[in-house]
Design a protein around this motif. Sequence first.
Motif, mmCIF file in Angstrom:
data_model
loop_
_atom_site.group_PDB
_atom_site.id
_atom_site.type_symbol
_atom_site.label_atom_id
_atom_site.label_comp_id
_atom_site.label_asym_id
_atom_site.label_seq_id
_atom_site.Cartn_x
_atom_site.Cartn_y
_atom_site.Cartn_z
ATOM 1 N N LYS A 11 -7.008 4.442 -4.323
ATOM 2 C CA LYS A 11 -5.938 3.508 -4.002
ATOM 3 C C LYS A 11 -5.543 3.702 -2.549
ATOM 4 O O LYS A 11 -5.338 4.830 -2.102
ATOM 5 N N TYR A 13 -2.972 1.705 0.475
ATOM 6 C CA TYR A 13 -1.997 0.665 0.735
ATOM 7 C C TYR A 13 -2.161 0.168 2.156
ATOM 8 O O TYR A 13 -2.404 0.953 3.067
ATOM 9 N N ARG A 52 -0.234 4.490 -12.924
ATOM 10 C CA ARG A 52 -0.190 3.031 -12.925
ATOM 11 C C ARG A 52 -1.586 2.423 -13.031
ATOM 12 O O ARG A 52 -1.784 1.418 -13.716
ATOM 13 N N LEU A 57 -1.325 -1.102 -14.976
ATOM 14 C CA LEU A 57 -0.180 -1.712 -14.294
ATOM 15 C C LEU A 57 -0.519 -2.029 -12.847
ATOM 16 O O LEU A 57 0.129 -2.860 -12.212
ATOM 17 N N SER A 58 -1.512 -1.349 -12.321
ATOM 18 C CA SER A 58 -1.886 -1.556 -10.927
ATOM 19 C C SER A 58 -3.407 -1.457 -10.829
ATOM 20 O O SER A 58 -4.032 -0.672 -11.549
ATOM 21 N N GLU A 59 -3.939 -2.290 -9.963
ATOM 22 C CA GLU A 59 -5.391 -2.363 -9.851
ATOM 23 C C GLU A 59 -5.888 -1.357 -8.811
ATOM 24 O O GLU A 59 -5.313 -1.267 -7.726
HETATM 25 P P1 ADP Z 1 -0.411 -3.647 -7.259
HETATM 26 O O1 ADP Z 1 -1.616 -2.767 -7.253
HETATM 27 O O2 ADP Z 1 -0.277 -4.521 -8.473
HETATM 28 O O3 ADP Z 1 -0.188 -4.376 -5.968
HETATM 29 P P2 ADP Z 1 1.118 -1.405 -6.494
HETATM 30 O O4 ADP Z 1 0.324 -0.259 -7.005
HETATM 31 O O5 ADP Z 1 1.065 -1.782 -5.081
HETATM 32 O O6 ADP Z 1 0.829 -2.680 -7.407
HETATM 33 O O7 ADP Z 1 2.587 -1.089 -6.930
HETATM 34 C C1 ADP Z 1 3.695 -1.653 -6.346
HETATM 35 C C2 ADP Z 1 4.829 -0.760 -6.774
HETATM 36 O O8 ADP Z 1 4.966 0.331 -5.855
HETATM 37 C C3 ADP Z 1 6.135 -1.470 -6.814
HETATM 38 O O9 ADP Z 1 6.810 -1.098 -8.005
HETATM 39 C C4 ADP Z 1 6.877 -0.953 -5.599
HETATM 40 O O10 ADP Z 1 8.254 -0.896 -5.849
HETATM 41 C C5 ADP Z 1 6.312 0.439 -5.425
HETATM 42 N N1 ADP Z 1 6.299 0.895 -4.016
HETATM 43 C C6 ADP Z 1 6.200 0.113 -2.928
HETATM 44 N N2 ADP Z 1 6.207 0.854 -1.818
HETATM 45 C C7 ADP Z 1 6.328 2.145 -2.203
HETATM 46 C C8 ADP Z 1 6.393 3.405 -1.527
HETATM 47 N N3 ADP Z 1 6.327 3.506 -0.192
HETATM 48 N N4 ADP Z 1 6.497 4.514 -2.267
HETATM 49 C C9 ADP Z 1 6.547 4.453 -3.594
HETATM 50 N N5 ADP Z 1 6.496 3.293 -4.292
HETATM 51 C C10 ADP Z 1 6.384 2.166 -3.610
#
Ligand code: ADP
Length: 232
Positions: A11, A13, A52, A57-59
């Motif tokens: 993962k 970001y 997640r 819940l998350s990809e």
């Molecule tokens: P997806 O893969 O569906 O996009 P994410 O894994 O990105 O989902 O999850 C988004 C989640 O992470 C949301 O609940 C958001 O509130 C939380 N989030 C966003 N930024 C941060 C951060 N810097 N630290 C921890 N949690 C975060």
Amino acid sequence: TSIIRAEQIEKYYAQPSENRIQVISPTDLSIVPGQIVALLGPSGSGKSTLLRMLTGLSEPSAGQVYWHEKPVATADMNVSIVFQSFALFPWLTVLENVEAPLKARGMEVAERRRRTLAILDTVGLDGFQAAYPKELSGGMRQRVGFARALVVEPEVLFMDEPFSALDVLTAENLRSELLELWQKKTIPTQAIFLVTHNIEEAVLLADRIIVLGRNPGRVRTDFEVGLTHPRD
Ligand code: ADP
Ligand code: ADP
């Protein structure tokens, strides 16, 4: 064979600067029936991120999670999550909180009432059906959290720091009760995946411990603790 299997999941970001933050490095892991697995790591090591992804819940940014060897996107997962902060509905009674997931699944009222009362009894909430969360202690609230998670008979019960919001003694009691219910096969679940930063908790509860290091979250070790908790 595994219930859930992750293959080289990672993962990252996106950042405004276009630099990516890698939170989980490529990771393999599996959840098999009959085991309590603890995911142990310091705060910020990526435990929640991994949870997640394992629960759909998350990809993952790369790699794949399988549910009974089918990609999770196409699978019908039967899992529950217990949260650190309980996440109860404050406007619903204990009974209504625990019944909510069965209602959401469209189960008819007599059957869902029967199952809800049975699980309340199992987790020691007999007699508290009509109470509201705010009337309960932290330990009792988390019992409601457990009951709500278990009432759907999840194949895998996920727990994200379930004892961290409780005082030491309450946490200890709840931990040993959970272990006893698990060992006696009283709770309707095939496997437990416990996220914790508490080493003692991992050692006390888990058959297998997965350690996440920091920067970026990388599985350092994945080892069997041994047959510490045989089930009947
Ligand atoms: P997806 O893969 O569906 O996009 P994410 O894994 O990105 O989902 O999850 C988004 C989640 O992470 C949301 O609940 C958001 O509130 C939380 N989030 C966003 N930024 C941060 C951060 N810097 N630290 C921890 N949690 C975060
Ligand atoms: P842990 O559960 O072990 O405390 P997390 O999985 O919550 O760790 O977070 C791991 C790292 O990823 C943290 O540095 C967190 O800030 C970051 N993070 C989590 N979710 C997001 C997100 N949606 N966007 C950006 N960064 C995130």
